[in-house]
Design a protein around this motif. Sequence first.
Motif, PDB file in Angstrom:
ATOM      1  N   PRO A 219       0.829  -1.212   0.000  1.00 49.78           N
ATOM      2  CA  PRO A 219       0.000   0.000   0.000  1.00 49.78           C
ATOM      3  C   PRO A 219       0.861   1.259   0.000  1.00 49.78           C
ATOM      4  O   PRO A 219       1.801   1.383   0.790  1.00 49.78           O
ATOM      5  N   LEU A 220       0.533   2.179  -0.886  1.00 51.15           N
ATOM      6  CA  LEU A 220       1.260   3.446  -0.973  1.00 51.15           C
ATOM      7  C   LEU A 220       0.350   4.448  -1.671  1.00 51.15           C
ATOM      8  O   LEU A 220      -0.279   4.126  -2.678  1.00 51.15           O
ATOM      9  N   THR A 221       0.279   5.658  -1.145  1.00 54.33           N
ATOM     10  CA  THR A 221      -0.571   6.693  -1.716  1.00 54.33           C
ATOM     11  C   THR A 221       0.265   7.906  -2.117  1.00 54.33           C
ATOM     12  O   THR A 221       1.425   8.050  -1.712  1.00 54.33           O
ATOM     13  N   GLY A 222      -0.374   8.801  -2.881  1.00 52.85           N
ATOM     14  CA  GLY A 222       0.297  10.041  -3.244  1.00 52.85           C
ATOM     15  C   GLY A 222       0.644  10.865  -2.022  1.00 52.85           C
ATOM     16  O   GLY A 222       1.675  11.542  -1.986  1.00 52.85           O
ATOM     17  N   LEU A 223      -0.222  10.823  -0.993  1.00 47.53           N
ATOM     18  CA  LEU A 223       0.078  11.546   0.246  1.00 47.53           C
ATOM     19  C   LEU A 223       1.327  10.986   0.915  1.00 47.53           C
ATOM     20  O   LEU A 223       2.139  11.729   1.475  1.00 47.53           O
ATOM     21  N   ASP A 224       1.521   9.661   0.832  1.00 48.40           N
ATOM     22  CA  ASP A 224       2.752   9.069   1.383  1.00 48.40           C
ATOM     23  C   ASP A 224       3.979   9.657   0.695  1.00 48.40           C
ATOM     24  O   ASP A 224       4.992   9.961   1.342  1.00 48.40           O
TER      25      ASP A 224
ATOM     26  N   GLY B 237     -14.342  -1.262   0.059  1.00 44.82           N
ATOM     27  CA  GLY B 237     -13.742  -0.150   0.806  1.00 44.82           C
ATOM     28  C   GLY B 237     -13.340  -0.552   2.204  1.00 44.82           C
ATOM     29  O   GLY B 237     -13.346   0.263   3.130  1.00 44.82           O
ATOM     30  N   ALA B 238     -12.955  -1.822   2.380  1.00 48.23           N
ATOM     31  CA  ALA B 238     -12.704  -2.343   3.724  1.00 48.23           C
ATOM     32  C   ALA B 238     -11.495  -1.718   4.392  1.00 48.23           C
ATOM     33  O   ALA B 238     -11.386  -1.746   5.623  1.00 48.23           O
ATOM     34  N   THR B 239     -10.548  -1.155   3.611  1.00 51.84           N
ATOM     35  CA  THR B 239      -9.373  -0.534   4.232  1.00 51.84           C
ATOM     36  C   THR B 239      -9.584   0.951   4.507  1.00 51.84           C
ATOM     37  O   THR B 239      -8.698   1.611   5.032  1.00 51.84           O
ATOM     38  N   GLY B 240     -10.759   1.494   4.117  1.00 53.86           N
ATOM     39  CA  GLY B 240     -11.043   2.895   4.375  1.00 53.86           C
ATOM     40  C   GLY B 240     -11.530   3.122   5.789  1.00 53.86           C
ATOM     41  O   GLY B 240     -11.713   2.177   6.584  1.00 53.86           O
ATOM     42  N   GLY B 241     -11.772   4.365   6.130  1.00 56.05           N
ATOM     43  CA  GLY B 241     -12.210   4.693   7.474  1.00 56.05           C
ATOM     44  C   GLY B 241     -13.551   4.087   7.819  1.00 56.05           C
ATOM     45  O   GLY B 241     -13.733   3.504   8.890  1.00 56.05           O
ATOM     46  N   VAL B 242     -14.537   4.202   6.902  1.00 58.66           N
ATOM     47  CA  VAL B 242     -15.853   3.618   7.153  1.00 58.66           C
ATOM     48  C   VAL B 242     -15.749   2.096   7.165  1.00 58.66           C
ATOM     49  O   VAL B 242     -16.294   1.419   8.039  1.00 58.66           O
ATOM     50  N   GLY B 243     -15.025   1.529   6.168  1.00 55.18           N
ATOM     51  CA  GLY B 243     -14.914   0.077   6.059  1.00 55.18           C
ATOM     52  C   GLY B 243     -14.340  -0.568   7.305  1.00 55.18           C
ATOM     53  O   GLY B 243     -14.780  -1.652   7.719  1.00 55.18           O
ATOM     54  N   ALA B 244     -13.368   0.068   7.929  1.00 52.94           N
ATOM     55  CA  ALA B 244     -12.752  -0.501   9.131  1.00 52.94           C
ATOM     56  C   ALA B 244     -13.780  -0.645  10.261  1.00 52.94           C
ATOM     57  O   ALA B 244     -13.808  -1.644  10.982  1.00 52.94           O
TER      58      ALA B 244
ATOM     59  N   ARG C 209      -7.380  -4.250  -2.430  1.00 53.28           N
ATOM     60  CA  ARG C 209      -6.272  -4.413  -3.374  1.00 53.28           C
ATOM     61  C   ARG C 209      -5.308  -5.449  -2.815  1.00 53.28           C
ATOM     62  O   ARG C 209      -5.138  -5.562  -1.601  1.00 53.28           O
ATOM     63  N   PRO C 210      -4.631  -6.200  -3.699  1.00 55.00           N
ATOM     64  CA  PRO C 210      -3.720  -7.243  -3.205  1.00 55.00           C
ATOM     65  C   PRO C 210      -2.674  -6.715  -2.236  1.00 55.00           C
ATOM     66  O   PRO C 210      -2.358  -7.369  -1.244  1.00 55.00           O
ATOM     67  N   GLU C 211      -2.160  -5.516  -2.514  1.00 59.14           N
ATOM     68  CA  GLU C 211      -1.092  -4.997  -1.666  1.00 59.14           C
ATOM     69  C   GLU C 211      -1.593  -4.560  -0.292  1.00 59.14           C
ATOM     70  O   GLU C 211      -0.790  -4.310   0.613  1.00 59.14           O
ATOM     71  N   SER C 212      -2.915  -4.453  -0.133  1.00 60.68           N
ATOM     72  CA  SER C 212      -3.472  -4.011   1.149  1.00 60.68           C
ATOM     73  C   SER C 212      -4.166  -5.130   1.901  1.00 60.68           C
ATOM     74  O   SER C 212      -4.808  -4.884   2.925  1.00 60.68           O
ATOM     75  N   ALA C 213      -4.032  -6.364   1.402  1.00 56.83           N
ATOM     76  CA  ALA C 213      -4.777  -7.471   2.013  1.00 56.83           C
ATOM     77  C   ALA C 213      -4.444  -7.638   3.490  1.00 56.83           C
ATOM     78  O   ALA C 213      -5.316  -7.944   4.304  1.00 56.83           O
TER      79      ALA C 213
ATOM     80  N   GLU D 149     -12.459 -13.162   5.021  1.00 59.56           N
ATOM     81  CA  GLU D 149     -11.972 -13.604   3.720  1.00 59.56           C
ATOM     82  C   GLU D 149     -11.449 -12.397   2.960  1.00 59.56           C
ATOM     83  O   GLU D 149     -11.964 -11.296   3.097  1.00 59.56           O
ATOM     84  N   VAL D 150     -10.451 -12.622   2.124  1.00 58.21           N
ATOM     85  CA  VAL D 150      -9.897 -11.553   1.316  1.00 58.21           C
ATOM     86  C   VAL D 150     -10.262 -11.801  -0.138  1.00 58.21           C
ATOM     87  O   VAL D 150      -9.891 -12.830  -0.707  1.00 58.21           O
ATOM     88  N   ALA D 151     -10.994 -10.867  -0.731  1.00 59.73           N
ATOM     89  CA  ALA D 151     -11.292 -10.907  -2.167  1.00 59.73           C
ATOM     90  C   ALA D 151     -10.470  -9.810  -2.821  1.00 59.73           C
ATOM     91  O   ALA D 151     -10.722  -8.624  -2.606  1.00 59.73           O
ATOM     92  N   GLU D 152      -9.452 -10.219  -3.562  1.00 60.52           N
ATOM     93  CA  GLU D 152      -8.562  -9.230  -4.157  1.00 60.52           C
ATOM     94  C   GLU D 152      -9.224  -8.596  -5.372  1.00 60.52           C
ATOM     95  O   GLU D 152      -9.738  -9.295  -6.245  1.00 60.52           O
ATOM     96  N   GLY D 153      -9.219  -7.276  -5.400  1.00 60.06           N
ATOM     97  CA  GLY D 153      -9.844  -6.576  -6.518  1.00 60.06           C
ATOM     98  C   GLY D 153      -9.761  -5.079  -6.336  1.00 60.06           C
ATOM     99  O   GLY D 153      -9.123  -4.573  -5.409  1.00 60.06           O
TER     100      GLY D 153
END
Length: 958
Positions: free
Chosen positions: A617-622, A665-672, A690-694, A703-707
């Motif tokens: 995981p890496l963002t433009g803000l990072d 959106g499971a890695t977002g603020g609401v999703g968590a 996303r695979p990199e954020s599993a 379960e992790v559904a990569e997509g």
Amino acid sequence: MTTAPDDAARQEALLRLARKRRAETPAADAGATASAADESGPVPLSYAQRRMWLMDRLGQGGARYHVPFAARLRGPLDVDALSRALTALTERHEVLRTRYGQHDGEPYQEIDAPAPVPVQVVDAAEDVGRQLYEAAARPFDLATGPVLRALAVRHAPQDHTVVLTLHHIAIDGGSLDVVGRELGALYRAAVDGGAPTGLDGPAPRYRDYARREQADAAALENGLEYWLTRLAGARPVPLPAPSAQTGAVPRGQGRVLAEPLSPAVLDGLRATGAQHRATLFMVVLAGAFATLLDATGREDLVLGCASSHRDRPGLRDLVGLCVNTLPVRAELTGAEDFGELLARVRDAMLEAQLHRDVPFDLIVERLGGAARDRDGNPLLSVTADVLREPVALRLPGTESEAVDIDLGTAKFDLGFYIEEARDGLAPRCLVQYDRARLDEEAAHRLLRTFATLLTEVAADPGRPLSRPARVAPDPAPVHPAEALLLARPEVAEAVLLERTGRAPLAYVVPGPAGAPVPEELRIALRSRLASEQVPAAVTVLDALPRTADGAVDHGRLPGAPRDAEVPLGARGPAVLEAFGTLLGEEPAPDADFFLLGGHSLLAVRLAERLRERFRLPLTGLDVMEHRTPRALTALLDARAREREAAAPRAVRRAAARPGTVLVTGATGGVGAFVLRELAARGRPVRALVRPESAHLVAADGVEVAEGDLGDLDSLRAAVDGAESVIHSACTFTSPEVDLAAMRALLDGWRQGTFVFVSSVDAYGQPPVADVAEDTAPAEPFTGYGRAKLDCERLLLAAAGQEGRGGASVLRAPIVWGPHARLRDQLRWGATGELYQAALAGAPIELPSPELGWYGAPWVHAGALARALAHCAERPVDGVVNAVGGHVEWHAFAAELVRLLGSGSEIRHTADAAPGAPELLHRRRYRAGTLAAELAERPGEDWRSVIAAMLGSVTPGNG
């Protein structure tokens, strides 16, 4: 002073060369036509359009690039005829019905078929000025269109103000002449029922202009080489930094100061120009150079001015963006009086005109990092012009009076203008300035100097030039940045590492008041210091390295010269390669991303490239917060360790268990929070990530559904077998992606319930202050709100069909909760301006309470998660509000000031949200259906959640 013979000879030579080049340019190929072979393939953007598109994608355009065209019309107004006339106008000029899509990051023009142009009619409000401002400042969505909208404000049955608002990507000043002239003819024809007169033949097409510009790019190489040589070593004008009392103001907020001039001064300036073979514009431009010489002492200055291509055959009647920014670099060393300076500016201007075909955006591309200073300020930050009487919007059968709508914006950091006499008013001298780059006191000084200088040279062109006294400052025992850092309560120790020819690096050790956040510290420094004093980066250390005698060991600080020899590790070469690919050359390990010419869009692209390479995981803000290859490599290494530690707990896709809920959106603020709530209810969860954020959602039973939202097949596969769907993922900036993702999810949805996290933006602008759940959506919509509404309609149409269960749409407002993603939204989203001002201790301007209630609806992420989980079990079969409460801006700002220990003063103004349209929230939203689930629990009041969000700062997530 008269023009010297050698100057006159040089000018004549330049003019002869210009005429020769003009004669050699084929008239038929002036850019308004293109060969049939050019018709295939996507329509490219012109260089000027591309700049507009990039600014819009980066969120840096806003109302700066809105063009309001307004008039008070007294007499009978046929609104239906005006709508038909506007429809005919857009049919003639396809750029007015063009949208701007993108493919693989490259924009293209998408020309829509002609369609009716509605004219919205509203009654005049008590504050008509604010009503017009809000209409003209309302955002455009370039991806969905339209780029033209019309409003008629009714003062009386035969008294209206008509406002046409266009985006600058589709129009320029010359186009307004065409639009005004043709709209009048088309309106008369619509009223009379006949054919329009004076519109001979089809209008020239902007697509041909853009294609010709792109096709001629190779022929511009000689001119481009000229500009690269001409601008070598040029730097932005060193404007005085705003004082700390000015406050933290976003870039682009403008203000205009004016001083009257007598008509005799304008006559004198024209006479001065005639003596020196210069136009009035050249005299005004020279006045701007002389004013800056007086203010800065800099004798090598570059200013920008607008240059139109409309004097070419075939372009006079073209509607579109046909202007270029022309750099004028004047060397003023040794110039003793204004006449001598005017001669130099005139020659520099004439020479620049010989190479005006080269788009400035292409020059900036080639200059790279040299086009900005180390604080990101552009090379052309100052302009000058002569403002003549504006184009009038005239409709036959009415009396027209031009209406000026001040949007409070500035395209340049500083502009010097002369406004010619109009409507019986005397001419004026104007200074427009960006409040983020200059404070009002400095702007007033510049205006006084400019007006006095022009008045004097109108009478005496030989007026001596003035330069500031050069006094060497006393050496400071402590660097100003170091002193300011040490004054911060969260900083115990601070030290600066000076670097020859480069910005210093700063290092801090946390104090008892909490952990410092590097980017926030740097923002605070930028609000107090001149750009050259601001460190390139602030690094948080557990302790400063010291020598045996206790002194700071500068050689052991991260980023010190010797540190560059330390190997970067296995990912380092790939990070360096990615930097080099996007920025043009492979940098040193400690080179700063922004000093290398990076910007926000490149930060996003660099993050995407590294994310795909390492599946981390890496963002433009990072990228913007860890700005060197070394820092990014360390961040990637840390995230790889986190993934390895968590990976064994992640459950990969398997057959769905009974009762499985798919969460996007499971890695977002609401999703968590949703994952946490479903786990508490014992529901099996499948998380789309996303695979990199599993590894970020790894937990027992998940379960992790990569997509990804852009991978439609992965969405269809993720839904397969799930008994419920909670769709909270959103791009926020790409409506076309969000709509396609919703369609794909609905394709795969075959059983159970579907819950969609929508937004209160889907209401648009309903004509009520209290918005109930049955309130109908109403124009206008933001692009984001329109996409949410479209997704809602798709979902509700599919619900109950082909075995599907019920559907629930929850319209949510701002979401707050103790999570890193939500905290970033607090810092940089709709509330970002208030947060950054409080953080910097700067004054905070808010609308006066006398203007009524201003604030925003909000909901706690935990409460929203409860409501979503409830709807997955018991659908509401419709649209409901998921609003926890409302917060008033004054109370919110006061709480920020208190929690941050800030010295910010909260000021009230008579303006509605001065310079900040995002604070124009006056509606309240009622949550009835889900009131029990949204009911506040201990710790979920807005004061507690803001305190929790601000208290969650750690050196890794700030």
